[in-house]
Design a protein around this motif. Structure first.
Motif, PDB file in Angstrom:
ATOM      1  N   UNK A   1       0.836  -1.207   0.000  1.00  0.00           N
ATOM      2  CA  UNK A   1       0.000   0.000   0.000  1.00  0.00           C
ATOM      3  C   UNK A   1       0.867   1.251   0.000  1.00  0.00           C
ATOM      4  N   UNK A   2       2.049   1.137   0.628  1.00  0.00           N
ATOM      5  CA  UNK A   2       2.936   2.293   0.706  1.00  0.00           C
ATOM      6  C   UNK A   2       4.276   1.903   0.083  1.00  0.00           C
ATOM      7  N   UNK A   3       4.731   2.747  -0.815  1.00  0.00           N
ATOM      8  CA  UNK A   3       6.005   2.479  -1.503  1.00  0.00           C
ATOM      9  C   UNK A   3       6.879   3.715  -1.358  1.00  0.00           C
ATOM     10  N   UNK A   4       8.124   3.454  -0.933  1.00  0.00           N
ATOM     11  CA  UNK A   4       9.074   4.561  -0.796  1.00  0.00           C
ATOM     12  C   UNK A   4       9.975   4.604  -2.024  1.00  0.00           C
ATOM     13  N   UNK A   5      10.388   5.828  -2.342  1.00  0.00           N
ATOM     14  CA  UNK A   5      11.272   6.025  -3.488  1.00  0.00           C
ATOM     15  C   UNK A   5      12.427   6.912  -3.052  1.00  0.00           C
ATOM     16  N   UNK A   6      13.612   6.574  -3.507  1.00  0.00           N
ATOM     17  CA  UNK A   6      14.799   7.348  -3.159  1.00  0.00           C
ATOM     18  C   UNK A   6      14.875   8.584  -4.046  1.00  0.00           C
TER      19      UNK A   6
ATOM     20  N   UNK B   1       7.475   8.740   0.362  1.00  0.00           N
ATOM     21  CA  UNK B   1       6.416   7.816  -0.017  1.00  0.00           C
ATOM     22  C   UNK B   1       5.736   8.310  -1.284  1.00  0.00           C
ATOM     23  N   UNK B   2       5.429   7.375  -2.183  1.00  0.00           N
ATOM     24  CA  UNK B   2       4.707   7.724  -3.400  1.00  0.00           C
ATOM     25  C   UNK B   2       3.222   7.877  -3.094  1.00  0.00           C
ATOM     26  N   UNK B   3       2.595   8.766  -3.838  1.00  0.00           N
ATOM     27  CA  UNK B   3       1.143   8.946  -3.702  1.00  0.00           C
ATOM     28  C   UNK B   3       0.448   7.799  -4.430  1.00  0.00           C
ATOM     29  N   UNK B   4      -0.825   7.547  -4.120  1.00  0.00           N
ATOM     30  CA  UNK B   4      -1.545   6.482  -4.836  1.00  0.00           C
ATOM     31  C   UNK B   4      -1.552   6.689  -6.361  1.00  0.00           C
TER      32      UNK B   4
END
Length: 147
Positions: A110-115, A123-126
């Protein structure tokens, strides 16, 4: 052009005129001698010696040898290409595996982090996750087809 052909013709005729016979004779001690000059004092036998031009059999052997060399070179190139293709296939398979794994992560999380460029994580938005899923699926479809 005519001059060149005529010159070659003259050279071939002149080389034939220089070709002389080979003579064989035996002296009083029983020793056999060979010479390109006919001896004056003894009877000699003129030998039929072939010139250095290749016979048809030798030409055939040379052609077969060249064909074999060409075939071996072709087989070597084909083997090298097969090896390169196998390496490219392995790279493609690895890339597809990574893309599918990334797609699985984006689908299950549900939550994905991006460097970020500065090294920080966010965190990326939906909407961003949905866009990443679409672009990743497109890459999978384009590059991984049957994999």
């Amino acid at each position: 052009m005519r001059t060149a052909i005529f010159s070659i013709f003259l050279l071939s005729i002149s080389s034939l005129s220089f070709a002389s016979g080979v003579y064989k004779w035996t002296d009083e001690n029983g020793v056999i001698h060979y010479s390109d000059k006919k001896p004056d004092f003894k009877t000699s036998e003129e030998l039929n010696v072939q010139t250095g031009t290749p016979t048809r059999e030798r030409q055939d052997l040379n052609e077969q040898s060249q064909q074999l060399s060409d075939q071996q070179e072709l087989e070597k190139i084909k083997a090298q290409q097969a090896q390169e293709n196998a390496a490219a296939d392995a790279q493609l398979k690895e890339m597809c595996s990574q893309l599918k794994e990334y797609m699985q992560t984006m689908t299950n999380s549900a939550r994905i982090r991006e460097k970020q460029e500065d090294g920080s994580l966010r965190y990326l938005t939906p909407e961003e996750i949905l866009e990443k899923r679409k672009s990743t699926q497109k890459r999978i479809d384009e590059r991984c087809g049957e994999q």
